[in-house]
Design a protein around this motif. Sequence first.
Motif, PDB file in Angstrom:
ATOM      1  N   ARG A  29       1.939  24.098  27.655  1.00 25.21           N
ATOM      2  CA  ARG A  29       2.051  23.814  26.218  1.00 25.21           C
ATOM      3  C   ARG A  29       3.186  24.673  25.664  1.00 25.21           C
ATOM      4  N   LEU A  30       3.860  24.153  24.653  1.00 27.26           N
ATOM      5  CA  LEU A  30       4.969  24.871  24.037  1.00 27.26           C
ATOM      6  C   LEU A  30       4.588  25.350  22.642  1.00 27.26           C
ATOM      7  N   ALA A  31       4.675  26.654  22.429  1.00 26.72           N
ATOM      8  CA  ALA A  31       4.574  27.246  21.102  1.00 26.72           C
ATOM      9  C   ALA A  31       6.000  27.480  20.629  1.00 26.72           C
ATOM     10  N   ILE A  32       6.451  26.670  19.668  1.00 20.46           N
ATOM     11  CA  ILE A  32       7.873  26.546  19.338  1.00 20.46           C
ATOM     12  C   ILE A  32       8.221  27.316  18.073  1.00 20.46           C
ATOM     13  N   THR A  33       9.301  28.073  18.132  1.00 20.42           N
ATOM     14  CA  THR A  33       9.882  28.661  16.929  1.00 20.42           C
ATOM     15  C   THR A  33      11.225  27.996  16.666  1.00 20.42           C
ATOM     16  N   LEU A  34      11.462  27.623  15.420  1.00 21.42           N
ATOM     17  CA  LEU A  34      12.620  26.817  15.024  1.00 21.42           C
ATOM     18  C   LEU A  34      13.759  27.715  14.557  1.00 21.42           C
ATOM     19  N   TRP A  35      14.766  27.898  15.417  1.00 23.85           N
ATOM     20  CA  TRP A  35      15.916  28.733  15.074  1.00 23.85           C
ATOM     21  C   TRP A  35      17.106  27.905  14.614  1.00 23.85           C
ATOM     22  N   ASP A  36      17.023  26.582  14.718  1.00 27.35           N
ATOM     23  CA  ASP A  36      18.041  25.628  14.270  1.00 27.35           C
ATOM     24  C   ASP A  36      19.454  26.163  14.475  1.00 27.35           C
ATOM     25  N   PHE A  37      20.325  26.037  13.475  1.00 29.59           N
ATOM     26  CA  PHE A  37      21.700  26.559  13.534  1.00 29.59           C
ATOM     27  C   PHE A  37      21.765  28.022  13.120  1.00 29.59           C
ATOM     28  N   SER A  38      20.646  28.533  12.584  1.00 24.97           N
ATOM     29  CA  SER A  38      20.648  29.902  12.061  1.00 24.97           C
ATOM     30  C   SER A  38      20.914  30.942  13.141  1.00 24.97           C
ATOM     31  N   ARG A  68      13.691  26.248  19.530  1.00 26.64           N
ATOM     32  CA  ARG A  68      14.430  25.004  19.270  1.00 26.64           C
ATOM     33  C   ARG A  68      15.682  25.347  18.469  1.00 26.64           C
ATOM     34  N   ILE A  69      16.842  24.920  18.997  1.00 30.37           N
ATOM     35  CA  ILE A  69      18.123  25.309  18.387  1.00 30.37           C
ATOM     36  C   ILE A  69      19.068  24.117  18.258  1.00 30.37           C
ATOM     37  N   CYS A  70      20.052  24.289  17.378  1.00 24.62           N
ATOM     38  CA  CYS A  70      21.260  23.475  17.404  1.00 24.62           C
ATOM     39  C   CYS A  70      22.196  24.101  18.422  1.00 24.62           C
ATOM     40  N   ALA A  71      22.476  23.393  19.492  1.00 22.64           N
ATOM     41  CA  ALA A  71      23.369  23.914  20.530  1.00 22.64           C
ATOM     42  C   ALA A  71      24.825  23.534  20.282  1.00 22.64           C
ATOM     43  N   ALA A  72      25.096  22.826  19.182  1.00 30.37           N
ATOM     44  CA  ALA A  72      26.462  22.467  18.776  1.00 30.37           C
ATOM     45  C   ALA A  72      27.256  21.815  19.901  1.00 30.37           C
ATOM     46  N   PRO A  73      26.739  20.755  20.521  1.00 26.38           N
ATOM     47  CA  PRO A  73      27.463  20.148  21.639  1.00 26.38           C
ATOM     48  C   PRO A  73      28.810  19.545  21.259  1.00 26.38           C
ATOM     49  N   MET A  74      28.930  19.003  20.051  1.00 31.24           N
ATOM     50  CA  MET A  74      30.196  18.399  19.649  1.00 31.24           C
ATOM     51  C   MET A  74      31.285  19.446  19.490  1.00 31.24           C
ATOM     52  N   LEU A 138      14.142  26.585  26.161  1.00 30.16           N
ATOM     53  CA  LEU A 138      14.915  26.141  25.004  1.00 30.16           C
ATOM     54  C   LEU A 138      14.808  24.637  24.811  1.00 30.16           C
ATOM     55  N   ILE A 139      14.634  24.249  23.565  1.00 27.03           N
ATOM     56  CA  ILE A 139      14.781  22.848  23.148  1.00 27.03           C
ATOM     57  C   ILE A 139      16.152  22.751  22.493  1.00 27.03           C
ATOM     58  N   LEU A 140      17.024  21.948  23.084  1.00 27.21           N
ATOM     59  CA  LEU A 140      18.413  21.855  22.634  1.00 27.21           C
ATOM     60  C   LEU A 140      18.610  20.595  21.805  1.00 27.21           C
ATOM     61  N   ALA A 141      19.109  20.770  20.600  1.00 25.39           N
ATOM     62  CA  ALA A 141      19.392  19.640  19.718  1.00 25.39           C
ATOM     63  C   ALA A 141      20.753  19.853  19.073  1.00 25.39           C
TER      64      ALA A 141
END
Length: 434
Positions: A29-38, A68-74, A138-141
């Motif tokens: 199970r994943l206990a997720i913290t949302l770090w987004d682009f921050s 979970r993060i924004c990995a900025a792939p572009m 890591l969850i990469l978005a």
Amino acid sequence: MTERYLGSGTVAADRSGLTGPVPAHLPERLAITLWDFSWYTRAGHGDVYADLDAACADAAALGYNAIRICAAPMLLFGGLGLDDLARDLDVEGLGAAPGGGYYGQRTRWYDTPGGYRIDLLAHLAALFVAAERHGLVLILASWEYQQSPSFARSPRWFEAIDAVPLAERYRALADAWDRMLEWIDAQGFRDLVALVELHNEVDFSILPALEDGGADEVARLRSRHPDLLITASYGKPPHLAMHRVPDGLGAAQFHVYSYGVLDALQQRIDIRSEGTEGFPNAELRALLLPDAPTPAEYGRPADWKLRATVVTNQMIYGYDWVDVEAWDAWLDAEYPRYAEVMRREIESRVIAIAEWARWQGVPALVGEGWVGYTPLHGTFEEGEIGRGLAEHGIRTALDHGAWGVVPCSNAAPHHPMWQLRDWQREVNALVRGN
């Protein structure tokens, strides 16, 4: 209790087993913290993400096992001629405001003072190293077509991705992810990738509908990397008609917000609109701080920054200058009228997501939730009411086989809620079955 048979609808069924399989090397199970682009827009000297090892250690100490993060792939791998920017990104935030401070200073997620430069690729590598050291995956978005480029001093990042024709953006994202995953593999970090999202909240980003090419690109990327879970996320999936969600997603990473009383307040004060004549209205003026400037006096971020994000200048002004005590008092007073519908909405949306995932045979996650967008120092969601709604959503998600869940979108180092440490430990222990 009667033993009389009253129909199949009265027979309890255990739906707590995972909705779909996950790779064996990943947590149960994943206990997720949302770090987004921050994690890179709040990484200046002394800020919360300047020392990623310390941040990861702290997250692990609170019971999290996924970020979970924004990995900025572009930016990093989009092939858009931005390599120099990626290795020397000048982070400004939304810009300096008149009279001191900066735009977004009391606005959740946009409270970015900026004033530093960062090698984003090196920062990403450091995050992988720190995550591995502390037992995190890591969850990469990508948030790039939603707001990430707006925090840069230069408009080049936004202009480059905005120049990609609308119909070609999903393909560009998939190609960037493909190259990023090759780099991740070369660095030896592949087993730390729990999930890849083509993009965050495709329904609230500058992208076509997912069925207009997005799902095809998810399928193409999955075929290139069959060992990974790959999907795209919805901010508000069609809970009443989940058959509209296209097939081919590798996971149901959908978000569950029940705005309820918060939506009633936002509509009353017209804070999420753009270009409203006579803004702020009387209801919002009654909630502002006594020293609040007028919108004309406060000004607004640069036009390109507003084009690069889906939030509006009315939101920035309102959240920067609202009296959070008055804001919270209104929500507290009005909440009883909305309490039952908000609980039921959270429950029904979570179940709809989980059942769709079970039908598709894929894992379900709630990567964001539960009430909605509040001012930075507002405490409604962090308080007893908000925590109760969060716990209801978490238990419902676990009861219906969700693989991963956030305690709350606001439970991250860059939010005041991070200081509710005992609550986070308790919730994460529940999620992980400890």
